[in-house]
Design a protein around this motif. Structure first.
Motif, mmCIF file in Angstrom:
data_model
loop_
_atom_site.group_PDB
_atom_site.id
_atom_site.type_symbol
_atom_site.label_atom_id
_atom_site.label_comp_id
_atom_site.label_asym_id
_atom_site.label_seq_id
_atom_site.Cartn_x
_atom_site.Cartn_y
_atom_site.Cartn_z
ATOM 1 N N PRO A 142 60.823 -1.215 -10.553
ATOM 2 C CA PRO A 142 59.874 -1.491 -11.632
ATOM 3 C C PRO A 142 59.251 -0.207 -12.167
ATOM 4 C CG PRO A 142 59.609 -3.119 -9.908
ATOM 5 C CD PRO A 142 60.581 -2.102 -9.377
ATOM 6 N N GLY A 143 59.172 -0.147 -13.495
ATOM 7 C CA GLY A 143 58.648 1.032 -14.167
ATOM 8 C C GLY A 143 59.710 1.948 -14.722
ATOM 9 N N ASP A 144 60.957 1.823 -14.235
ATOM 10 C CA ASP A 144 62.042 2.665 -14.732
ATOM 11 C C ASP A 144 62.424 2.260 -16.152
ATOM 12 O OD1 ASP A 144 62.250 4.115 -12.395
ATOM 13 O OD2 ASP A 144 63.981 3.000 -11.625
ATOM 14 N N ARG A 145 62.712 3.255 -16.996
ATOM 15 C CA ARG A 145 63.340 3.009 -18.298
ATOM 16 C C ARG A 145 64.841 3.019 -18.087
ATOM 17 N NH1 ARG A 145 62.834 7.419 -21.840
ATOM 18 N NH2 ARG A 145 63.388 6.112 -23.617
ATOM 19 N N VAL A 146 65.526 1.985 -18.565
ATOM 20 C CA VAL A 146 66.971 1.906 -18.371
ATOM 21 C C VAL A 146 67.643 1.434 -19.647
ATOM 22 C CG1 VAL A 146 66.769 1.431 -15.897
ATOM 23 C CG2 VAL A 146 66.947 -0.475 -17.504
ATOM 24 N N VAL A 147 68.876 1.880 -19.822
ATOM 25 C CA VAL A 147 69.754 1.315 -20.847
ATOM 26 C C VAL A 147 70.825 0.521 -20.114
ATOM 27 C CG1 VAL A 147 71.225 3.383 -20.987
ATOM 28 C CG2 VAL A 147 71.124 1.796 -22.912
ATOM 29 N N VAL A 148 71.191 -0.635 -20.664
ATOM 30 C CA VAL A 148 72.046 -1.588 -19.959
ATOM 31 C C VAL A 148 73.401 -1.682 -20.655
ATOM 32 C CG1 VAL A 148 72.285 -3.981 -19.197
ATOM 33 C CG2 VAL A 148 70.027 -2.900 -19.230
ATOM 34 N N PRO A 149 74.509 -1.493 -19.933
ATOM 35 C CA PRO A 149 75.826 -1.660 -20.548
ATOM 36 C C PRO A 149 76.081 -3.110 -20.914
ATOM 37 C CG PRO A 149 76.061 -1.425 -18.180
ATOM 38 C CD PRO A 149 74.615 -1.167 -18.496
ATOM 39 N N PHE A 150 76.842 -3.323 -21.986
ATOM 40 C CA PHE A 150 77.101 -4.685 -22.440
ATOM 41 C C PHE A 150 78.011 -5.455 -21.492
ATOM 42 C CE2 PHE A 150 80.815 -2.515 -23.964
ATOM 43 C CZ PHE A 150 81.815 -3.462 -24.176
ATOM 44 N N VAL A 151 78.765 -4.744 -20.676
ATOM 45 C CA VAL A 151 79.667 -5.346 -19.701
ATOM 46 C C VAL A 151 78.917 -5.607 -18.395
ATOM 47 C CG1 VAL A 151 81.689 -4.903 -18.252
ATOM 48 C CG2 VAL A 151 81.727 -4.255 -20.673
ATOM 49 N N ILE A 152 79.076 -6.800 -17.839
ATOM 50 C CA ILE A 152 78.472 -7.146 -16.549
ATOM 51 C C ILE A 152 79.567 -7.086 -15.492
ATOM 52 C CG2 ILE A 152 77.225 -8.902 -15.236
ATOM 53 C CD1 ILE A 152 76.303 -10.021 -17.982
ATOM 54 N N ALA A 153 79.395 -6.232 -14.508
ATOM 55 C CA ALA A 153 80.445 -6.005 -13.516
ATOM 56 C C ALA A 153 79.867 -5.995 -12.106
ATOM 57 C CB ALA A 153 81.158 -4.688 -13.792
ATOM 58 N N CYS A 154 80.685 -6.466 -11.153
ATOM 59 C CA CYS A 154 80.218 -6.562 -9.767
ATOM 60 C C CYS A 154 80.270 -5.235 -9.036
ATOM 61 C CB CYS A 154 81.029 -7.617 -9.015
ATOM 62 S SG CYS A 154 82.751 -7.141 -8.665
ATOM 63 N N GLY A 155 81.203 -4.361 -9.448
ATOM 64 C CA GLY A 155 81.320 -3.056 -8.814
ATOM 65 C C GLY A 155 82.187 -3.006 -7.585
ATOM 66 N N SER A 156 82.731 -4.156 -7.134
ATOM 67 C CA SER A 156 83.470 -4.136 -5.869
ATOM 68 C C SER A 156 84.752 -4.952 -5.875
ATOM 69 C CB SER A 156 82.569 -4.640 -4.735
ATOM 70 O OG SER A 156 82.113 -5.958 -4.994
ATOM 71 N N CYS A 157 85.128 -5.556 -6.987
ATOM 72 C CA CYS A 157 86.381 -6.317 -7.030
ATOM 73 C C CYS A 157 87.558 -5.371 -7.243
ATOM 74 C CB CYS A 157 86.324 -7.376 -8.135
ATOM 75 S SG CYS A 157 86.338 -6.701 -9.818
ATOM 76 N N PHE A 158 88.761 -5.917 -7.317
ATOM 77 C CA PHE A 158 89.983 -5.131 -7.492
ATOM 78 C C PHE A 158 89.868 -4.195 -8.695
ATOM 79 C CE2 PHE A 158 94.090 -4.620 -9.615
ATOM 80 C CZ PHE A 158 94.895 -4.137 -8.592
ATOM 81 N N PHE A 159 89.405 -4.730 -9.840
ATOM 82 C CA PHE A 159 89.348 -3.928 -11.057
ATOM 83 C C PHE A 159 88.164 -2.968 -11.074
ATOM 84 C CE2 PHE A 159 91.901 -7.618 -12.419
ATOM 85 C CZ PHE A 159 93.029 -6.935 -12.870
ATOM 86 N N CYS A 160 87.017 -3.409 -10.592
ATOM 87 C CA CYS A 160 85.866 -2.505 -10.542
ATOM 88 C C CYS A 160 86.152 -1.302 -9.648
ATOM 89 C CB CYS A 160 84.624 -3.247 -10.061
ATOM 90 S SG CYS A 160 83.904 -4.370 -11.285
#
Length: 366
Positions: free
Chosen positions: A58-76
């Motif tokens: 909380p408090g961080d400024r962030v920009v969010v990518p339009f793609v939602i990804a898990c980060g751990s599947c075969f493709f990620c």
């Protein structure tokens, strides 16, 4: 409201209307439902974080990518975040084709892409928050970094896919936001000869002034013929199709798309195929869907062309592009022409869709 341990709640401070949003505005993409919230280009301040979030607080400024990804599947694991296997369960059901595996879910982009509410709102829930949201230093303004959410990495990936650099020749079809970001990235990577093709003179003038691109108005000439003639009959090393499936095609194509017999116009791709040299590359960041009339695959084969396309693996490129913004090599905010409060979003869509008031890009602030 948080649903999963790796969710965050974001107070939106800036959001934008994307050219891809116009496909939804025009009813060209299936899967929209009453009450859906659009918007996949947004950023803001984290106001709440789930117990499993360890990348932001909380408090961080962030920009969010339009793609939602898990980060751990075969493709990620291969950094192909737009092909994430776990974030989107909606595509196969909507298209009723069991053989179609869904790509990643996208913010605010119909139930075909997961039905996740978008960021053209005051607050937005961001799932999979350990894979995507990028912290922004206070020294950079929202407008400088907002386009890290989509169009800047999309333009950058398009240029990388085109395999161009110093000494290369590049033609970009479409001087909208993605085409302009591609021109900015190509210039940053040392491409000297850039041709920009569009039919809005105000866009072409901006591309010429800002990125040194040679302009061609396709309403006045056959762009591919002009390019081939200017390159001694050879064609450019690579082309970028930043137009996509809504290119104005022939009367037959227009009829077929209106009747929904076919989903895409092939006009822009045909021009790309004609304008690129033998052994060249066609890079396609423009959105396409379904069947297409008049796709000249014989010419693709005969010329030995490579075609690369697809949704953008935004998470892969965002940190690098943020660094380029910070050191002044990229100024993506230069394309902004209209700034409006979120309450005037409907007017923003009208202006952008109609290319009124020399509109290049609309930014909305809640």
């Amino acid at each position: 409201m948080l649903r999963e341990p790796d969710d965050i709640l974001l107070r939106v401070t800036a959001t934008a209307i994307c050219g891809s949003d116009l496909h939804l505005y025009r009813g060209k993409v299936p899967g929209m439902k009453s009450g859906d919230i659009l918007g996949h280009e947004f950023m803001g301040e984290v106001v709440e974080a789930g117990s499993g979030v360890n990348s932001v607080r909380p408090g961080d400024r962030v920009v969010v990518p339009f793609v939602i990804a898990c980060g751990s599947c075969f493709f990620c694991d291969k950094q192909l975040f737009a092909a994430c296997e776990t974030s989107n369960t909606g595509r196969g059901a909507i298209l009723n084709k069991k053989s179609l595996r869904p790509g990643a879910a996208l913010f605010g982009y119909t139930h075909l892409y997961g039905g996740v509410p978008g960021g053209q709102a005051e607050y937005v829930r961001v799932p999979r928050a350990n894979v995507g949201p990028l912290r922004i230093p206070d020294a950079l303004s929202d407008e400088q970094v907002l386009f890290l959410s989509d169009i800047l990495p999309t333009g950058y990936q398009a240029v990388l896919n085109a395999e161009v650099g110093p000494g290369s020749t590049l033609a970009i079809f479409g001087a909208g936001p993605v085409g302009l970001m591609a021109a900015a990235c190509a210039r940053m990577l040392g491409v000297e000869d850039i041709v920009m093709i569009d039919h809005h003179d105000y866009r072409l003038d901006f591309a010429q002034r800002t990125y040194g691109a040679a302009p061609i108005n396709f309403d006045k000439v056959d762009a591919a013929e002009v390019i081939v003639e200017a390159t001694h009959g050879r064609g450019v090393d690579a082309v970028i199709d930043a137009v996509g499936f809504e290119a104005k095609g022939s009367a037959l194509e227009t009829l077929l798309t209106k009747l929904k017999i076919e989903a895409s116009s092939g006009k822009a791709l045909r021009q790309c195929i004609a304008a690129v040299r033998r052994g060249g590359v066609i890079s396609v960041p423009g959105v396409y869907a379904g069947f297409m009339h008049g796709f000249l695959f014989g010419d693709v084969f005969e010329k030995g062309l490579t075609i690369k396309g697809g949704q953008t693996h935004a998470q892969r490129f965002m940190p690098e592009l943020l660094e380029h913004i910070g050191n002044g090599k990229l100024q993506p905010e230069a394309i902004i022409t209209h700034r409006m409060p979120l309450a005037q979003a409907a007017r923003g869509y009208e202006v952008f869709n109609g290319q009124e008031e020399d509109c290049r890009k609309v930014v909305l602030t809640p």
